[in-house]
Design an enzyme around this catalytic site. Structure first.
Site: not given
Ligand SMILES: NC(=O)c1ccc[n+]([C@@H]2O[C@H](COP(=O)([O-])OP(=O)(O)OC[C@H]3O[C@@H](n4cnc5c(N)ncnc54)[C@H](O)[C@@H]3O)[C@@H](O)[C@H]2O)c1
Length: 187
Positions: A37, A63, A155, A159
């Site tokens: 992360d 990153d 986005y 996706k």
């Molecule tokens: N939450 C939802 O409803 C949902 C629905 C469908 C898909 N998603 C996908 O699920 C995945 C996780 O989403 P989430 O809701 O848990 O988000 P979140 O923001 O809670 O977690 C994402 C994590 O990724 C890390 N991150 C972001 N950019 C980064 C980078 N450049 N390098 C390293 N780490 C990085 C952040 O620090 C964070 O800890 C994403 O790909 C999101 O698009 C989420």
């Protein structure tokens, strides 16, 4: 007995949300987990908590928008645990813009984090999985892979591309024993 006993997983974006939940669940199922992360403080906090509870977990600050850091994470995961079976490409970001408003720079960031990093991690992980005798790659896609939202053009685009990347990799590397997580979960 856990359904992932003896397996080693690398999970991106593991310091919060779906990624953190995946780290915790994989450990419950018996896996050893390396997670990356960009949030060092939260990642180290989770790793310390997991270690105190007796889990085998490694946190790597990275990153994902930089290919070298994505590659280094996968290499560290295999070096630390000696083997790698599962990659969960999960780190993702969202920006709220339409195609007219979105700048070139914001496209570069969205594509780098939400798509290129998934490919770079897989590029490093597949040879490790071949060395392990096979593996599984999971990409966190979204309903936005198939349906449009409002003002989330980047986005939605990334996706949809994650779904395409996953299909392509599955076809190209099935013969190497790289498949879906079902093979390990016995579902
Ligand atoms: N939450 C939802 O409803 C949902 C629905 C469908 C898909 N998603 C996908 O699920 C995945 C996780 O989403 P989430 O809701 O848990 O988000 P979140 O923001 O809670 O977690 C994402 C994590 O990724 C890390 N991150 C972001 N950019 C980064 C980078 N450049 N390098 C390293 N780490 C990085 C952040 O620090 C964070 O800890 C994403 O790909 C999101 O698009 C989420």
């Amino acid at each position: 007995m856990g359904r992932l006993d003896g397996k080693v997983a690398a999970i991106t974006g593991g310091a919060s949300g779906i990624g953190e939940a995946t780290v915790r669940r994989f450990i419950e199922e018996g896996a050893k987990v390396a997670f990356a992360d960009r949030d060092r403080e939260r990642g180290e906090q989770i790793a310390a908590e997991l270690e105190a509870a007796g889990a085998d977990a490694l946190f790597v600050q990275a990153d994902m928008q930089h290919a070298a850091e994505a590659t280094a994470f996968i290499q560290q995961a295999e070096a630390h645990f000696g083997v790698l079976h599962i990659l969960v490409n999960n780190a993702g970001i969202r920006m709220y813009q339409n195609v007219v408003d979105a700048s070139e720079e914001s496209w570069d960031t969205m594509l780098a984090v939400n798509l290129k990093a998934y490919a770079m991690c897989a590029k490093a992980a597949i040879p490790a999985m071949v060395r392990a005798g096979g593996g599984s790659i999971v990409g966190t896609a979204s309903i936005r892979s198939i349906r449009a939202g409002s003002n989330t053009v980047q986005y939605d685009t990334t996706k949809a591309a994650v779904a395409g990347l996953t299909r392509s990799m599955a076809r190209d590397h099935a013969a190497d024993g790289i498949g879906s997580l079902r093979r390990f979960l016995r579902i």
